[in-house]
Design an enzyme around this catalytic site. Sequence first.
Site, PDB file in Angstrom:
ATOM      1  CB  SER A  13      34.958  -5.435 -41.322  1.00 52.74           C
ATOM      2  OG  SER A  13      33.771  -6.128 -41.592  1.00 52.74           O
ATOM      3  CG  ASN A  14      33.120  -8.893 -45.286  1.00 51.94           C
ATOM      4  OD1 ASN A  14      33.414 -10.065 -45.070  1.00 51.94           O
ATOM      5  ND2 ASN A  14      32.037  -8.322 -44.791  1.00 51.94           N
ATOM      6  CG  LEU A  93      24.970  -3.379 -58.463  1.00 52.01           C
ATOM      7  CD1 LEU A  93      25.914  -4.567 -58.378  1.00 52.01           C
ATOM      8  CD2 LEU A  93      25.753  -2.076 -58.623  1.00 52.01           C
ATOM      9  CG  HIS A 109      22.638 -11.643 -48.681  1.00 53.82           C
ATOM     10  ND1 HIS A 109      22.146 -10.362 -48.825  1.00 53.82           N
ATOM     11  CD2 HIS A 109      21.666 -12.353 -48.061  1.00 53.82           C
ATOM     12  CE1 HIS A 109      20.924 -10.306 -48.320  1.00 53.82           C
ATOM     13  NE2 HIS A 109      20.606 -11.501 -47.855  1.00 53.82           N
ATOM     14  CB  THR A 141      22.915 -13.648 -61.726  1.00 52.01           C
ATOM     15  OG1 THR A 141      22.002 -13.924 -60.663  1.00 52.01           O
ATOM     16  CG2 THR A 141      23.988 -14.733 -61.787  1.00 52.01           C
ATOM     17  CD  GLU A 143      16.791 -14.874 -58.491  1.00 52.30           C
ATOM     18  OE1 GLU A 143      16.204 -15.185 -57.451  1.00 52.30           O
ATOM     19  OE2 GLU A 143      17.349 -15.690 -59.255  1.00 52.30           O
ATOM     20  CD  GLU A 174      29.414 -10.840 -43.373  1.00 50.09           C
ATOM     21  OE1 GLU A 174      30.085  -9.798 -43.510  1.00 50.09           O
ATOM     22  OE2 GLU A 174      28.179 -10.853 -43.418  1.00 50.09           O
TER      23      GLU A 174
HETATM   24  C1  GAR Z   1      28.254  -7.452 -44.216  1.00 55.48           C
HETATM   25  O1  GAR Z   1      27.654  -8.024 -43.093  1.00 55.48           O
HETATM   26  C2  GAR Z   1      27.620  -7.971 -45.483  1.00 55.48           C
HETATM   27  O2  GAR Z   1      27.222  -9.302 -45.360  1.00 55.48           O
HETATM   28  C3  GAR Z   1      26.445  -7.068 -45.636  1.00 55.48           C
HETATM   29  O3  GAR Z   1      26.932  -5.811 -45.256  1.00 55.48           O
HETATM   30  C4  GAR Z   1      27.951  -5.963 -44.267  1.00 55.48           C
HETATM   31  C5  GAR Z   1      29.133  -5.137 -44.656  1.00 55.48           C
HETATM   32  O4  GAR Z   1      30.112  -5.159 -43.644  1.00 55.48           O
HETATM   33  N1  GAR Z   1      25.971  -7.058 -46.974  1.00 55.48           N
HETATM   34  C6  GAR Z   1      24.683  -6.938 -47.299  1.00 55.48           C
HETATM   35  O5  GAR Z   1      23.796  -6.787 -46.492  1.00 55.48           O
HETATM   36  C7  GAR Z   1      24.394  -7.003 -48.797  1.00 55.48           C
HETATM   37  N2  GAR Z   1      22.991  -6.950 -49.041  1.00 55.48           N
HETATM   38  P1  GAR Z   1      31.565  -4.564 -43.919  1.00 55.48           P
HETATM   39  O6  GAR Z   1      31.389  -3.185 -44.576  1.00 55.48           O
HETATM   40  O7  GAR Z   1      32.184  -4.441 -42.573  1.00 55.48           O
HETATM   41  O8  GAR Z   1      32.291  -5.505 -44.811  1.00 55.48           O
END
Ligand code: GAR
Length: 210
Positions: A13-14, A93, A109, A141, A143, A174
């Site tokens: 969705s992002n 990664l 995140h 990065t 980390e 998001e």
């Molecule tokens: C999002 O909520 C993003 O913040 C999270 O995965 C989801 C993906 O949603 N990311 C993490 O947890 C990264 N560690 P999407 O596939 O609908 O964009």
Amino acid sequence: KPRIVVLISGSGSNMAAIADAVKQGDIDAEISAVICNRPEAPGLQKAKDRDIETQVIDHKEFASREDFDVALMRCIDDYQPDLVVLAGFMRILTADFVIRYHGRMLNIHPSLLPKYQGLNTHQRALDAGDEQHGVTVHFVTEELDGGPNVIQAVIPVYDGDDAISLQQRVHSQEHVIYPIAVKWFVNGRLTMKGNDALLDGNILPNNGLQ
Ligand code: GAR
């Protein structure tokens, strides 16, 4: 035009929010490809629906994380992107990978970093009794979930919230903040210097812009 490659693992969705902002002319760039590590991820169809090229690199077909990352880098580099966008890409990664895209890879995140790196962020915010929760876009990065923050959206935690309701409210934020960060980057306004994120040459606060 600047070229963007988006990496996804799930619903995408992002990626769709960013692609829609590109289509509306809000982000002056092109999405060269969406690369996914899970063949059955629903986000692949969202990309196809938007006429975006898709590639699947199934991590299960590789003996090691290193081998997978090498294949992923080759695939990304075929498109010579200016920006790599991690959008729900749920793989850790290798250092070589992160170094290769230093200063030109963003991640989103679902917490107010530096709080709650890793998984189960919504439940952890609830368990801690936090009154606020949110989501962060940051440069990647070496980390894990640790690079300089670019932008955060803060949401209140209400009585009666559970992990699902929090996740839904975070998700809608998001889709607002990630396109903004991508737009800043492709317009040349957002850079990384050392361990800082800079907007128009000014160091962003530790939390990023809220
Ligand atoms: C999002 O909520 C993003 O913040 C999270 O995965 C989801 C993906 O949603 N990311 C993490 O947890 C990264 N560690 P999407 O596939 O609908 O964009």
